[in-house]
Motif scaffolding. Structure first.
Motif, PDB file in Angstrom:
ATOM      1  N   MET A   1       0.824  -1.215   0.000  1.00  0.00           N
ATOM      2  CA  MET A   1       0.000   0.000   0.000  1.00  0.00           C
ATOM      3  C   MET A   1       0.852   1.257   0.000  1.00  0.00           C
ATOM      4  SD  MET A   1      -3.334   0.566   0.318  1.00  0.00           S
ATOM      5  CE  MET A   1      -4.496   1.793   0.871  1.00  0.00           C
ATOM      6  N   THR A   2       1.967   1.147   0.730  1.00  0.00           N
ATOM      7  CA  THR A   2       2.831   2.322   0.805  1.00  0.00           C
ATOM      8  C   THR A   2       3.654   2.440  -0.458  1.00  0.00           C
ATOM      9  OG1 THR A   2       2.971   2.033   3.152  1.00  0.00           O
ATOM     10  CG2 THR A   2       4.595   3.456   2.147  1.00  0.00           C
ATOM     11  N   ASP A   3       3.552   3.591  -1.045  1.00  0.00           N
ATOM     12  CA  ASP A   3       4.304   3.825  -2.267  1.00  0.00           C
ATOM     13  C   ASP A   3       5.549   4.627  -1.959  1.00  0.00           C
ATOM     14  OD1 ASP A   3       2.377   2.703  -4.161  1.00  0.00           O
ATOM     15  OD2 ASP A   3       1.089   4.269  -3.366  1.00  0.00           O
ATOM     16  N   ALA A   4       6.430   4.603  -2.915  1.00  0.00           N
ATOM     17  CA  ALA A   4       7.654   5.372  -2.741  1.00  0.00           C
ATOM     18  C   ALA A   4       7.311   6.849  -2.633  1.00  0.00           C
ATOM     19  CB  ALA A   4       8.560   5.142  -3.933  1.00  0.00           C
ATOM     20  N   VAL A   5       7.851   7.471  -1.633  1.00  0.00           N
ATOM     21  CA  VAL A   5       7.558   8.886  -1.413  1.00  0.00           C
ATOM     22  C   VAL A   5       8.850   9.669  -1.461  1.00  0.00           C
ATOM     23  CG1 VAL A   5       6.675  10.585   0.201  1.00  0.00           C
ATOM     24  CG2 VAL A   5       5.601   8.358   0.045  1.00  0.00           C
ATOM     25  N   GLY A   6       8.877  10.690  -2.265  1.00  0.00           N
ATOM     26  CA  GLY A   6      10.045  11.552  -2.312  1.00  0.00           C
ATOM     27  C   GLY A   6       9.663  12.947  -1.898  1.00  0.00           C
ATOM     28  N   VAL A   7      10.454  13.564  -1.084  1.00  0.00           N
ATOM     29  CA  VAL A   7      10.167  14.942  -0.698  1.00  0.00           C
ATOM     30  C   VAL A   7      11.223  15.877  -1.248  1.00  0.00           C
ATOM     31  CG1 VAL A   7       8.831  14.395   1.340  1.00  0.00           C
ATOM     32  CG2 VAL A   7      11.312  14.571   1.510  1.00  0.00           C
ATOM     33  N   ASP A   8      11.998  15.348  -2.153  1.00  0.00           N
ATOM     34  CA  ASP A   8      13.073  16.153  -2.720  1.00  0.00           C
ATOM     35  C   ASP A   8      12.867  16.208  -4.226  1.00  0.00           C
ATOM     36  OD1 ASP A   8      16.642  15.669  -3.115  1.00  0.00           O
ATOM     37  OD2 ASP A   8      15.376  17.402  -3.454  1.00  0.00           O
ATOM     38  N   PRO A   9      12.062  17.159  -4.675  1.00  0.00           N
ATOM     39  CA  PRO A   9      11.727  17.181  -6.089  1.00  0.00           C
ATOM     40  C   PRO A   9      12.958  17.353  -6.974  1.00  0.00           C
ATOM     41  CG  PRO A   9      10.322  18.675  -4.856  1.00  0.00           C
ATOM     42  CD  PRO A   9      11.414  18.253  -3.949  1.00  0.00           C
TER      43      PRO A   9
ATOM     44  N   MET B   1      15.914  10.008  -4.511  1.00  0.00           N
ATOM     45  CA  MET B   1      14.596   9.702  -5.070  1.00  0.00           C
ATOM     46  C   MET B   1      14.144  10.850  -5.967  1.00  0.00           C
ATOM     47  SD  MET B   1      11.301   8.447  -3.004  1.00  0.00           S
ATOM     48  CE  MET B   1      12.295   7.171  -2.268  1.00  0.00           C
TER      49      MET B   1
ATOM     50  N   THR C   1      11.489  13.184  -8.264  1.00  0.00           N
ATOM     51  CA  THR C   1      10.109  13.651  -8.358  1.00  0.00           C
ATOM     52  C   THR C   1       9.441  13.050  -9.570  1.00  0.00           C
ATOM     53  OG1 THR C   1      10.865  15.751  -7.592  1.00  0.00           O
ATOM     54  CG2 THR C   1       8.687  15.704  -8.538  1.00  0.00           C
TER      55      THR C   1
END
Lengths: 204, 144
Positions: free
Chosen positions: A1-9, B1, B3
């Protein structure tokens, strides 16, 4: 359910000129004691049924809610809309966290005590001359609540998360700030109706 | 990672299902049911059909919101859960205080049930809209 999450665009043309990341606390800890005091006072007002305490919470909360909405929507909002994106971002980074705590607290103070005051004064009973005005007030507050909770507050919080990123996307910030400013204008105008209704109720 | 997924789609450009629209419709139905019930205070036998229909619509729309939401793949679920949990705590507290005001003022069982269901919708749909708005702008892999 948890998808890869990036907070660094990553870098895209729109993001290359975005504002620099800011050290933002989305929920400012300094404000939490004030919220706790407000919650305890509202609990005391409801539990004791003290007219003074209920009135203080309702009038102070409602007055500040109305004033902040009018000020932000009709004065600050248009100014904010004309600032340069970096200036707008810097202002928002300092302003928005305060709103995250302030507005829900004021709304809670006003609404939680308003029902009890209306009952104590008999204003909601069918025989009361004030009943139609209070129903109109509830409709007004209901519309404001849907607009504020569905658009304004999510935009407020989302823009703070965006500004915390290493490379904030200026398009996202602009889009969310426009949503914030327009909806603040709508709720500001609706607060004029609240002022008319509440002064009418208080003087009949 | 990164975007950007293979398609190079920024979170800002990614199309999303109408989670906020459904959530606002659900909240509006809950508010309407609450306003109708509150406007009937003092009536001997207030009609409950219309507010019951509105609160039922609010619950159905909330379920629809959640169904639409959980089908979004991929999605920044970590960020969603963070914002949702904080928002839920805040709005459950608000709802509990408002519900307590109803209880302490002896609101009868029928209207109280409708008001409570409306408050449940309020306490849960607002954090969903908050968390969705934040999470939709977070980077995920292959956002097609």
């Amino acid at each position: 359910m948890t998808d890869a999450v990036g907070v660094d665009p990553g870098s895209t043309p729109a993001m290359e000129h975005g504002p620099p990341p800011m050290d933002i606390r989305i929920i400012p800890p300094m404000g939490l004691p004030f919220v706790a005091v407000a919650v305890v006072f509202v609990l005391y007002a409801i539990g004791s049924n003290s007219i003074w305490a209920l009135m203080l919470a309702h009038v102070a909360g409602g007055g500040m809610w109305t004033a902040v909405d009018l000020y932000v929507g009709l004065i600050l909002g248009p100014i904010l809309g004309r600032l340069s994106p970096p200036a707008r971002a810097e202002f928002s980074a300092r302003f928005m966290p305060k709103m995250v705590l302030l507005m829900p607290t004021l709304v809670m103070m006003t609404l939680a005590t308003g029902f009890q005051i209306a009952l104590n004064y008999g204003n909601l009973y069918p025989s009361s001359i004030n009943r139609p005005w209070l129903v109109a007030s509830m409709v007004d507050v209901g519309i404001m609540a849907v607009v504020a909770l569905g658009i304004l507050e999510p935009a407020n919080i989302a823009v703070l998360f965006e500004m915390k990123k290493e490379r904030p996307d200026v398009d996202v910030i602009d889009h969310l700030m426009k949503r914030f400013v327009y909806t603040a204008g709508v709720t500001g105008l609706m607060q004029v109706a609240t002022l008319l209704i509440m002064t009418r109720v208080a003087t009949q | 990672m990164s975007t950007l997924g293979p398609a190079g789609v920024r979170p800002f450009e990614r199309s999303m299902p109408p989670v906020t629209g459904l959530g606002m419709a659900s909240l509006a139905c809950a508010v309407v049911s609450g306003v109708i019930v509150a406007s009937q205070v003092g009536m001997d036998d207030p009609p409950m059909v219309v507010p019951t229909m509105f609160v039922a619509a609010a619950l159905l729309l909330e379920i629809a919101t959640v169904v639409v939401l959980v089908r979004i793949r991929p999605f920044a679920w970590d960020r969603f859960r963070l914002v949702f949990s904080v928002g839920l705590a805040a709005y459950v507290l608000q709802s509990a205080i408002i519900a307590w005001a109803f209880v302490i003022n002896d609101v009868p069982a029928g209207p109280m049930t409708i008001l409570s269901l409306g408050l449940v919708v309020f306490a849960t749909i607002v954090p969903v809209m908050l968390a969705f708005t934040v999470a939709r702008y977070q980077a995920v892999d292959d956002p097609r």
